[in-house]
Design an enzyme around this catalytic site. Structure first.
Site, PDB file in Angstrom:
ATOM      1  N   GLY A 255      29.298  28.164  26.051  1.00 35.88           N
ATOM      2  CA  GLY A 255      29.360  28.040  27.501  1.00 35.88           C
ATOM      3  C   GLY A 255      29.291  29.395  28.160  1.00 35.88           C
ATOM      4  O   GLY A 255      28.587  29.593  29.154  1.00 35.88           O
ATOM      5  N   ALA A 256      30.032  30.356  27.588  1.00 41.52           N
ATOM      6  CA  ALA A 256      30.052  31.718  28.123  1.00 41.52           C
ATOM      7  C   ALA A 256      30.706  32.617  27.084  1.00 41.52           C
ATOM      8  O   ALA A 256      31.271  32.140  26.091  1.00 41.52           O
ATOM      9  CB  ALA A 256      30.811  31.781  29.450  1.00 41.52           C
ATOM     10  N   MET A 257      30.637  33.930  27.327  1.00 40.66           N
ATOM     11  CA  MET A 257      31.250  34.909  26.429  1.00 40.66           C
ATOM     12  C   MET A 257      31.915  35.988  27.258  1.00 40.66           C
ATOM     13  O   MET A 257      31.326  36.544  28.181  1.00 40.66           O
ATOM     14  CB  MET A 257      30.192  35.526  25.502  1.00 40.66           C
ATOM     15  CG  MET A 257      30.731  36.609  24.591  1.00 40.66           C
ATOM     16  SD  MET A 257      31.947  35.953  23.393  1.00 40.66           S
ATOM     17  CE  MET A 257      32.724  37.489  22.862  1.00 40.66           C
ATOM     18  N   GLU A 258      33.156  36.315  26.868  1.00 42.93           N
ATOM     19  CA  GLU A 258      34.036  37.154  27.676  1.00 42.93           C
ATOM     20  C   GLU A 258      33.818  38.644  27.495  1.00 42.93           C
ATOM     21  O   GLU A 258      34.782  39.424  27.493  1.00 42.93           O
ATOM     22  CB  GLU A 258      35.501  36.809  27.360  1.00 42.93           C
ATOM     23  CG  GLU A 258      35.958  37.169  25.945  1.00 42.93           C
ATOM     24  CD  GLU A 258      35.794  36.056  24.927  1.00 42.93           C
ATOM     25  OE1 GLU A 258      36.457  36.109  23.876  1.00 42.93           O
ATOM     26  OE2 GLU A 258      34.992  35.134  25.172  1.00 42.93           O
ATOM     27  N   ASN A 259      32.591  39.114  27.377  1.00 43.19           N
ATOM     28  CA  ASN A 259      32.358  40.544  27.232  1.00 43.19           C
ATOM     29  C   ASN A 259      33.005  41.291  28.399  1.00 43.19           C
ATOM     30  O   ASN A 259      32.788  40.946  29.556  1.00 43.19           O
ATOM     31  CB  ASN A 259      30.860  40.838  27.233  1.00 43.19           C
ATOM     32  CG  ASN A 259      30.085  39.930  26.313  1.00 43.19           C
ATOM     33  OD1 ASN A 259      30.343  39.877  25.121  1.00 43.19           O
ATOM     34  ND2 ASN A 259      29.131  39.200  26.874  1.00 43.19           N
ATOM     35  N   HIS A 289      38.112  30.781  33.247  1.00 47.96           N
ATOM     36  CA  HIS A 289      38.432  30.919  31.817  1.00 47.96           C
ATOM     37  C   HIS A 289      38.019  32.306  31.315  1.00 47.96           C
ATOM     38  O   HIS A 289      38.812  33.022  30.685  1.00 47.96           O
ATOM     39  CB  HIS A 289      37.708  29.809  31.059  1.00 47.96           C
ATOM     40  CG  HIS A 289      37.813  29.868  29.570  1.00 47.96           C
ATOM     41  ND1 HIS A 289      38.414  28.875  28.825  1.00 47.96           N
ATOM     42  CD2 HIS A 289      37.355  30.770  28.653  1.00 47.96           C
ATOM     43  CE1 HIS A 289      38.348  29.175  27.546  1.00 47.96           C
ATOM     44  NE2 HIS A 289      37.700  30.324  27.416  1.00 47.96           N
ATOM     45  N   GLU A 290      36.775  32.678  31.593  1.00 45.63           N
ATOM     46  CA  GLU A 290      36.284  33.959  31.070  1.00 45.63           C
ATOM     47  C   GLU A 290      37.008  35.131  31.720  1.00 45.63           C
ATOM     48  O   GLU A 290      37.255  36.149  31.064  1.00 45.63           O
ATOM     49  CB  GLU A 290      34.778  34.072  31.295  1.00 45.63           C
ATOM     50  CG  GLU A 290      33.957  32.973  30.630  1.00 45.63           C
ATOM     51  CD  GLU A 290      34.230  32.830  29.139  1.00 45.63           C
ATOM     52  OE1 GLU A 290      34.452  33.852  28.463  1.00 45.63           O
ATOM     53  OE2 GLU A 290      34.230  31.687  28.646  1.00 45.63           O
ATOM     54  N   HIS A 293      40.167  36.009  30.032  1.00 44.36           N
ATOM     55  CA  HIS A 293      39.963  36.774  28.800  1.00 44.36           C
ATOM     56  C   HIS A 293      39.951  38.283  29.039  1.00 44.36           C
ATOM     57  O   HIS A 293      40.151  39.056  28.095  1.00 44.36           O
ATOM     58  CB  HIS A 293      38.626  36.396  28.159  1.00 44.36           C
ATOM     59  CG  HIS A 293      38.663  35.187  27.292  1.00 44.36           C
ATOM     60  ND1 HIS A 293      39.582  35.013  26.280  1.00 44.36           N
ATOM     61  CD2 HIS A 293      37.871  34.079  27.256  1.00 44.36           C
ATOM     62  CE1 HIS A 293      39.357  33.865  25.661  1.00 44.36           C
ATOM     63  NE2 HIS A 293      38.325  33.268  26.245  1.00 44.36           N
TER      64      HIS A 293
END
Length: 832
Positions: A255-259, A289-290, A293
């Site tokens: 869904g997504a990535m918390e870079n 959500h991200e 993080h």
């Protein structure tokens, strides 16, 4: 490729202190590969041997402290570093690296709409090795200096603010972060930029999606700012990075990535077609959500992958809770209850279940398997229960202590629990042992006994071992209403296990355990309450209460305690009166995907589809006044999906609209065409014409799905060859093809492919790796083939010596358990 074991990571962390990476990437060297040069400055605490990871197309050179290393000593993905002496070192590596088509490493995508090319990184777990050389484990944090040579006209995004001159882009150095959090996204992005609280904020997408991003930019930025401000009210530590970019990238697997500073999202969140408000809420939740993080995951990072649940559970809980508190989406927990918790309950009842906080995560391959409904949904449910038990004030106090003690470092579950325990007198360690180190779903059953003077008492039986703090809702019929309305008498606060029976006064029409959904457990009904549910479910006043009831009915069907036909009858009676979009979508999805396609026998399926079709028609008729376009859109989508005859939906496609709306946008047109393909009511010429009308990446996927769904032996053969006989399909096109291939209506046509699936999927996964293994296990599995032979073949595949790689093995274990459950449900109907 060697996977990193926990023991190896601990040994290397004891030896090394990594200071800084200087990374130079050149994206101008061709369509297949890019150049990667890395300088790593690190210290060794003692003399010793270790290794650095890299997965190159070609390792041109490597030097350690100016002395050349032999590139031929690269063993798989490990370059040995022998005879290190205590002190400071410099390691330089020059390599040619491959672009990816599977969403791992440096993914490259050319937009079929306009021919523009984009690349982005997804380095999670151990894929940094596909982009640059690294000591690739989360507890060897370092500062990263990154520069990128990019084609003219491109913009390069990274973890820090970027500047450029003459095609060379330079990112500001990061604070200390883990290797898997480094991020680059490059291409001719369309960008919307602003500032908030002195920080640059940006939204980015492909140019072909620019109008759609612009339409939603205000909403996305409003959610981003609201969550950012709310987190600063909750957390003492300020946002720890120099910017906040959100890039919507193509063919993204998650869904997504918390870079840090550059969150990447799947670009389906840039909506080309009409969506419901619940879908907008889901996108907003992912934003929240991200962002969570940035503190829990990026500022403070797990030491080893056994604690990945803590990252995801915390962000999942915070995402839903913060969205509820800070934005217009004030009913997020209903959607969580309907969709996410069901995901967790299902995962927790399979053979592959594991504790929320597993102790035996021996290597990275094992860790990758734990990204499931347990780490996300069950973990978030556990944290929600913890907050209910502990109180939010103490919970946040412990969290803020955790951030202060471990910022820019690493921490473990033990650290987290110790920090929470320091903020309360409650025994958090015992709670953690009961909730985080155990598996399975508790079941709560009410027992109502007569008391004195016409009163009753309640005893809640708990099957399981966890303590629960729940509410029990007591509902009476509204005597002044003939429409089946129920009114809440009171909610009783219960701690389970109980010390004794609880007086409840006169018997209610409905007693609902876990009303408010604050705990994680299956719920059963007493007999009188169940009859009230069947008759008056839609009369319950609050959507979250109705969600708990629908979940209980879902669980009862899966456990063989409620006939699928009874669930459909309940849906037929009450869903046309439902106002909550998440509930309507969740019930229809379960009814069509599980009940109609798996839980009823083939002979019963036409009747199930007819019931669902009538239900959708009722919803469409109810929304003719245009007051609820989201509800109407859900009904139209599902009416298309369950159509048993082509005439009505073919007329919609020909007219370009549903009578009374909505007009058919690209998503609906492809949905209709796919169903017509299943029913044998369209052909290749129509698919090609629709693709010419919509040549986008989404259109390409729609065409692949439709072509695979055609009830023609040659079409099936071509689709199978594309999936398993060639490695040319991206993960997205593979998924689309797989979604079209298996259809219950075509069981006889595809019967011969069922035994072929297992060896072909095993070979594909071995060739193409975890991302395609996941797609093959999730989407290409013959889930419609609910029979003992499919189960036998799958179990044999798992026993074979040359069995599947771990990612596929896990998916097959889960699919086969679901298939066995479907068989039991069908057999239970036959015996009834």
């Amino acid at each position: 490729m060697s996977v990193l074991t926990r023991d190896e990571a601990q040994t290397r962390a004891e030896l090394l202190d990594v200071h800084r990476y200087t990374i130079e990437l050149d994206l101008t060297t061709g369509d297949e590969t890019f150049d990667s040069r890395t300088l790593i400055r690190f210290g060794a605490r003692t003399d010793g041997d270790t290794f650095v990871e890299l997965r190159p197309a070609e390792l041109r050179s490597a030097t350690l402290d100016g002395h050349p290393l032999d590139p031929d000593t690269l063993d798989g993905n490990r370059l040995p570093l022998k005879n290190l002496t205590a002190g400071e070192h410099e390691l330089r590596l020059d390599a040619r690296m491959r672009y990816s088509r599977t969403g791992e490493g440096m993914h490259r995508f050319t937009d079929p709409t306009d021919g523009e090319t984009y690349v982005y990184t997804q380095l999670f777990m151990d894929d940094v090795q596909r982009v640059f050389a690294a000591f690739d484990q989360p507890d060897l944090k370092a500062v990263f200096d990154l520069s990128v040579t990019a084609p003219q006209g491109w913009t390069v995004l990274a973890n820090g603010v970027t500047t450029h001159a003459d095609g060379l882009w330079t990112a500001a150095p990061t604070p200390k972060i883990s290797t898997y959090l480094v991020a680059v996204a490059a291409g001719p992005w369309h960008s919307v930029r602003t500032e908030h609280r002195g920080l640059p904020f940006g939204l980015h997408c492909r140019r072909s999606l620019a109008p759609h991003l612009d339409d939603d930019a205000d909403e996305l930025l409003d959610v981003t700012r609201a969550c950012f401000d709310r987190y600063h009210e909750k957390f003492d530590e300020p946002y720890p990075f120099d910017s906040y970019d959100q890039a919507f990238v193509p063919e993204f697997n998650a869904g997504a990535m918390e870079n840090p500073g550059l969150v990447t999202f799947r670009d389906e969140f840039v909506y080309r077609s009409a969506v419901t408000d619940t879908e907008r809420q889901t996108r907003a939740m992912v934003v929240a959500h991200e962002m969570a993080h940035m503190w829990f995951g990026d500022l403070v990072t797990l030491k080893w992958w056994d604690d990945i649940w803590l990252n995801e559970s915390f962000a999942e809980y915070m995402g839903y809770q913060t969205l509820t508190e800070a934005t217009r989406f004030t009913d997020t927990w209903t959607d969580f209850g309907v969709t996410r918790k069901a995901w967790g309950y299902d995962a927790d009842q399979r053979p592959s279940t594991h504790p929320v906080a597993p102790e035996a995560v021996h290597d990275t391959a094992s860790a990758l398997l734990n990204f499931d409904g347990i780490s996300y949904a069950k973990g978030a449910s556990a944290l929600r229960q913890l907050v209910a038990w502990l109180g939010e004030k103490d919970f946040l106090a412990g969290i803020n202590t955790h951030f202060a003690r471990h910022k820019f470092g690493n921490a473990t579950l033990a650290d987290f629990i110790d920090n929470l325990a320091g903020a309360t007198d409650r025994d958090v360690h015992a709670w953690a042992d009961a909730w985080l180190r155990t598996t399975g779903v508790d079941t709560l059953t009410p027992h109502i006994a007569p008391g004195e003077h016409g009163t009753c008492t309640l005893t809640a039986e708990r099957t399981g071992s966890r303590p629960h703090r729940i509410s029990a809702g007591l509902y009476d019929r509204d005597l002044g209403d003939d429409g089946g309305q129920l009114v809440l008498r009171e909610r009783l606060d219960l701690d389970l296990p109980q010390n004794g029976a609880h007086p409840i006064g006169k018997r209610p029409a409905l007693l609902l355990l876990n009303d408010g959904d604050l705990s994680y457990a299956k719920v059963r009904f007493d007999s009188e309450s169940f009859e009230t549910v069947r008759k008056d479910l839609s009369g319950l006043p609050e959507p979250l209460t109705r969600a708990v009831v629908w979940n209980a009915l879902r669980d009862a069907v899966r456990d063989g305690e409620l006939a699928p036909a009874a669930y459909l009858e309940t849906a037929r009676a009450h869903l046309p009166l439902e106002t909550d979009l998440a509930i309507v979508q969740g019930v229809l999805a379960f009814a069509s995907t599980y009940i109609a396609d798996r839980y009823v026998t083939p002979a019963e399926r036409p009747a199930a589809l007819a019931t669902l079709s009538e239900l959708c028609r009722d919803l469409i008729r109810r929304t003719e006044d245009g007051d609820n376009p989201g509800l109407r859109l859900i009904a139209v989508r599902h009416r298309i999906d369950v159509a048993a005859h082509p005439d009505t939906i073919a007329a919609w496609l020909a007219d370009g609209t549903v009578p009374g709306g909505p007009e058919l946008d690209p998503e609906l047109r492809w949905r209709v065409l796919a169903r017509l393909a299943v029913l044998g009511a369209t052909d290749e010429a129509a698919i090609a014409a629709e693709l010419e009308r919509d040549p986008s990446a989404t259109g390409q996927e729609g065409a692949a799905r439709c072509r695979a769904a055609l009830p023609d032996p040659e079409a099936k053969s071509r689709a199978w060859q594309a999936m398993f006989g060639s490695d040319e399909l991206s993960a997205y096109l593979f998924t689309a093809t797989a979604q079209g291939f298996w259809q219950p209506e075509q069981a006889d046509l595809v019967h011969a492919y069922v035994p072929r699936y297992y060896p072909d999927a095993v070979a594909l996964a071995a060739r193409r790796g975890p991302a395609l293994a996941d797609a093959a296990g999730r989407w290409a599995f013959p889930a419609h083939a609910v029979d003992p032979e499919t189960l036998r073949l799958g179990e044999q595949c798992l026993r074979d010596d040359a069995g599947p790689i771990p990612a596929l093995r896990r998916k097959l274990i889960d699919q086969l358990d679901d298939l066995a459950r479907a068989l039991r449900v069908q057999q239970g109907q036959e015996q009834a």
